[in-house]
Structure formats: C-alpha cells, structure tokens
Scaffold this motif. Sequence first.
Motif, PDB file in Angstrom:
ATOM      1  N   ALA A  43      67.475  42.788  -1.815  1.00 16.01           N
ATOM      2  CA  ALA A  43      67.333  44.195  -2.177  1.00 16.01           C
ATOM      3  C   ALA A  43      68.604  44.694  -2.845  1.00 16.01           C
ATOM      4  O   ALA A  43      69.699  44.200  -2.572  1.00 16.01           O
ATOM      5  N   THR A  44      68.435  45.663  -3.704  1.00 20.72           N
ATOM      6  CA  THR A  44      69.572  46.273  -4.373  1.00 20.72           C
ATOM      7  C   THR A  44      69.281  47.748  -4.635  1.00 20.72           C
ATOM      8  O   THR A  44      68.140  48.130  -4.826  1.00 20.72           O
ATOM      9  N   ALA A  45      70.331  48.547  -4.612  1.00 17.85           N
ATOM     10  CA  ALA A  45      70.193  49.974  -4.927  1.00 17.85           C
ATOM     11  C   ALA A  45      70.414  50.154  -6.420  1.00 17.85           C
ATOM     12  O   ALA A  45      71.344  49.579  -6.994  1.00 17.85           O
ATOM     13  N   ALA A  46      69.552  50.916  -7.063  1.00 17.40           N
ATOM     14  CA  ALA A  46      69.702  51.181  -8.490  1.00 17.40           C
ATOM     15  C   ALA A  46      68.937  52.436  -8.869  1.00 17.40           C
ATOM     16  O   ALA A  46      67.978  52.819  -8.205  1.00 17.40           O
ATOM     17  N   ASP A  47      69.375  53.041  -9.950  1.00 19.21           N
ATOM     18  CA  ASP A  47      68.698  54.194 -10.531  1.00 19.21           C
ATOM     19  C   ASP A  47      67.801  53.678 -11.651  1.00 19.21           C
ATOM     20  O   ASP A  47      68.297  53.179 -12.669  1.00 19.21           O
ATOM     21  N   ALA A  48      66.506  53.766 -11.479  1.00 23.25           N
ATOM     22  CA  ALA A  48      65.560  53.247 -12.465  1.00 23.25           C
ATOM     23  C   ALA A  48      65.587  54.024 -13.773  1.00 23.25           C
ATOM     24  O   ALA A  48      64.956  53.607 -14.747  1.00 23.25           O
ATOM     25  N   SER A  49      66.332  55.131 -13.823  1.00 26.09           N
ATOM     26  CA  SER A  49      66.431  55.887 -15.068  1.00 26.09           C
ATOM     27  C   SER A  49      67.665  55.488 -15.872  1.00 26.09           C
ATOM     28  O   SER A  49      67.969  56.104 -16.882  1.00 26.09           O
ATOM     29  N   ASP A  50      68.367  54.433 -15.454  1.00 26.83           N
ATOM     30  CA  ASP A  50      69.564  53.948 -16.142  1.00 26.83           C
ATOM     31  C   ASP A  50      69.209  52.698 -16.952  1.00 26.83           C
ATOM     32  O   ASP A  50      69.035  51.622 -16.382  1.00 26.83           O
ATOM     33  N   PRO A  51      69.097  52.819 -18.286  1.00 22.19           N
ATOM     34  CA  PRO A  51      68.677  51.679 -19.098  1.00 22.19           C
ATOM     35  C   PRO A  51      69.571  50.451 -18.948  1.00 22.19           C
ATOM     36  O   PRO A  51      69.079  49.325 -18.934  1.00 22.19           O
ATOM     37  N   ALA A  52      70.867  50.658 -18.834  1.00 24.80           N
ATOM     38  CA  ALA A  52      71.783  49.522 -18.698  1.00 24.80           C
ATOM     39  C   ALA A  52      71.541  48.780 -17.386  1.00 24.80           C
ATOM     40  O   ALA A  52      71.547  47.541 -17.345  1.00 24.80           O
ATOM     41  N   LYS A  53      71.316  49.517 -16.316  1.00 24.72           N
ATOM     42  CA  LYS A  53      71.061  48.887 -15.012  1.00 24.72           C
ATOM     43  C   LYS A  53      69.707  48.180 -15.013  1.00 24.72           C
ATOM     44  O   LYS A  53      69.578  47.077 -14.469  1.00 24.72           O
ATOM     45  N   VAL A  54      68.703  48.805 -15.616  1.00 28.22           N
ATOM     46  CA  VAL A  54      67.393  48.164 -15.723  1.00 28.22           C
ATOM     47  C   VAL A  54      67.543  46.838 -16.466  1.00 28.22           C
ATOM     48  O   VAL A  54      67.054  45.801 -16.020  1.00 28.22           O
ATOM     49  N   ALA A  55      68.249  46.856 -17.599  1.00 30.63           N
ATOM     50  CA  ALA A  55      68.449  45.646 -18.399  1.00 30.63           C
ATOM     51  C   ALA A  55      69.167  44.568 -17.588  1.00 30.63           C
ATOM     52  O   ALA A  55      68.789  43.395 -17.636  1.00 30.63           O
ATOM     53  N   GLU A  56      70.172  44.958 -16.846  1.00 33.15           N
ATOM     54  CA  GLU A  56      70.932  44.009 -16.020  1.00 33.15           C
ATOM     55  C   GLU A  56      70.032  43.357 -14.968  1.00 33.15           C
ATOM     56  O   GLU A  56      70.066  42.142 -14.770  1.00 33.15           O
ATOM     57  N   LEU A  57      69.229  44.153 -14.311  1.00 32.71           N
ATOM     58  CA  LEU A  57      68.395  43.641 -13.220  1.00 32.71           C
ATOM     59  C   LEU A  57      67.249  42.763 -13.705  1.00 32.71           C
ATOM     60  O   LEU A  57      66.851  41.830 -13.016  1.00 32.71           O
ATOM     61  N   VAL A  58      66.707  43.044 -14.876  1.00 34.61           N
ATOM     62  CA  VAL A  58      65.537  42.292 -15.340  1.00 34.61           C
ATOM     63  C   VAL A  58      65.897  41.120 -16.245  1.00 34.61           C
ATOM     64  O   VAL A  58      65.013  40.376 -16.661  1.00 34.61           O
ATOM     65  N   ALA A  59      67.172  40.936 -16.513  1.00 43.68           N
ATOM     66  CA  ALA A  59      67.605  39.917 -17.479  1.00 43.68           C
ATOM     67  C   ALA A  59      67.063  38.526 -17.182  1.00 43.68           C
ATOM     68  O   ALA A  59      66.673  37.808 -18.092  1.00 43.68           O
ATOM     69  N   ASP A  60      67.028  38.117 -15.931  1.00 46.79           N
ATOM     70  CA  ASP A  60      66.563  36.764 -15.615  1.00 46.79           C
ATOM     71  C   ASP A  60      65.257  36.763 -14.823  1.00 46.79           C
ATOM     72  O   ASP A  60      64.913  35.781 -14.173  1.00 46.79           O
ATOM     73  N   ALA A  61      64.518  37.859 -14.919  1.00 46.82           N
ATOM     74  CA  ALA A  61      63.249  37.968 -14.185  1.00 46.82           C
ATOM     75  C   ALA A  61      62.108  37.329 -14.974  1.00 46.82           C
ATOM     76  O   ALA A  61      62.100  37.345 -16.200  1.00 46.82           O
ATOM     77  N   ASP A  62      61.158  36.772 -14.244  1.00 41.15           N
ATOM     78  CA  ASP A  62      59.932  36.274 -14.857  1.00 41.15           C
ATOM     79  C   ASP A  62      58.915  37.396 -15.010  1.00 41.15           C
ATOM     80  O   ASP A  62      58.065  37.355 -15.906  1.00 41.15           O
ATOM     81  N   ALA A  63      58.999  38.376 -14.113  1.00 41.26           N
ATOM     82  CA  ALA A  63      58.080  39.517 -14.147  1.00 41.26           C
ATOM     83  C   ALA A  63      58.800  40.747 -13.611  1.00 41.26           C
ATOM     84  O   ALA A  63      59.684  40.636 -12.765  1.00 41.26           O
ATOM     85  N   VAL A  64      58.402  41.896 -14.121  1.00 48.61           N
ATOM     86  CA  VAL A  64      58.967  43.173 -13.686  1.00 48.61           C
ATOM     87  C   VAL A  64      57.804  44.100 -13.369  1.00 48.61           C
ATOM     88  O   VAL A  64      56.829  44.158 -14.119  1.00 48.61           O
ATOM     89  N   ALA A  65      57.895  44.783 -12.245  1.00 44.23           N
ATOM     90  CA  ALA A  65      56.850  45.730 -11.858  1.00 44.23           C
ATOM     91  C   ALA A  65      57.497  47.026 -11.400  1.00 44.23           C
ATOM     92  O   ALA A  65      58.612  47.029 -10.884  1.00 44.23           O
ATOM     93  N   SER A  66      56.773  48.103 -11.588  1.00 45.46           N
ATOM     94  CA  SER A  66      57.242  49.407 -11.120  1.00 45.46           C
ATOM     95  C   SER A  66      56.207  50.041 -10.208  1.00 45.46           C
ATOM     96  O   SER A  66      55.036  50.152 -10.567  1.00 45.46           O
ATOM     97  N   ALA A  67      56.664  50.434  -9.043  1.00 40.69           N
ATOM     98  CA  ALA A  67      55.846  51.202  -8.119  1.00 40.69           C
ATOM     99  C   ALA A  67      56.484  52.576  -7.927  1.00 40.69           C
ATOM    100  O   ALA A  67      56.305  53.219  -6.900  1.00 40.69           O
ATOM    101  N   CYS A  68      57.232  53.000  -8.936  1.00 39.20           N
ATOM    102  CA  CYS A  68      57.878  54.317  -8.885  1.00 39.20           C
ATOM    103  C   CYS A  68      56.807  55.401  -8.992  1.00 39.20           C
ATOM    104  O   CYS A  68      55.795  55.219  -9.684  1.00 39.20           O
ATOM    105  N   VAL A  69      57.036  56.500  -8.324  1.00 36.50           N
ATOM    106  CA  VAL A  69      56.077  57.596  -8.345  1.00 36.50           C
ATOM    107  C   VAL A  69      56.074  58.277  -9.714  1.00 36.50           C
ATOM    108  O   VAL A  69      57.078  58.265 -10.417  1.00 36.50           O
TER     109      VAL A  69
END
Length: 100
Positions: A43-69
Amino acid sequence: MKLVLFGATGMVGSRIATEASARGHQVVAVSRSGQSPVPGIAATAADASDPAKVAELVADADAVASACVPPRDGSDPRGTPSPSTSPWWTGCGRPGCGGW
C-alpha cells in the motif's frame, strides 16, 4: 500481473483488491491514507489528482484501475474530464507509462 489500484480502501476498491489478490495478482493499493485494505497487499499513500505521482506509480504496472468516487460537486462524471480525472490522462499518457 501487477495491478495498481487507486481508491483501494473504499467499499468497491477493497473488494477489487481482495479479489485480485485471491487470484494471485500483485496488487499495489493506492489511497489517501496509505493503508492496505487486505493483509499482505502493498500500500502507498498518494493524491490521485497529481499527474506526476500517477505516472510514477503506474510506470511498471500491467494494469491500472480506479475505484475513486465520482465528483461530489454535482458535475456529471461522464462529461468533460474533471480536475480529479485529468491527471489520469496526463499521468498515464506520459512516456514510460504504456499510454492508453
């Protein structure tokens, strides 16, 4: 498969995390609190409205999903991307993120 899941501690996100983990996927739970919804899941804390953080977290992902409200300001979540969803288009579309 490595799944990065935003909104992982909510009602829907925790169920997605549980199911994906049970199926043997590596899940990275992303939330404002940084808490894991399921024991043994990274688990990690992040602000999903931060494009740089989103890019960092998904860089090596095979899949990305959002369950944000959806937005709580009364706007239509199906319309033009709101400030809360535009980081997905920006962050996930950056070089090294695999794009859309």
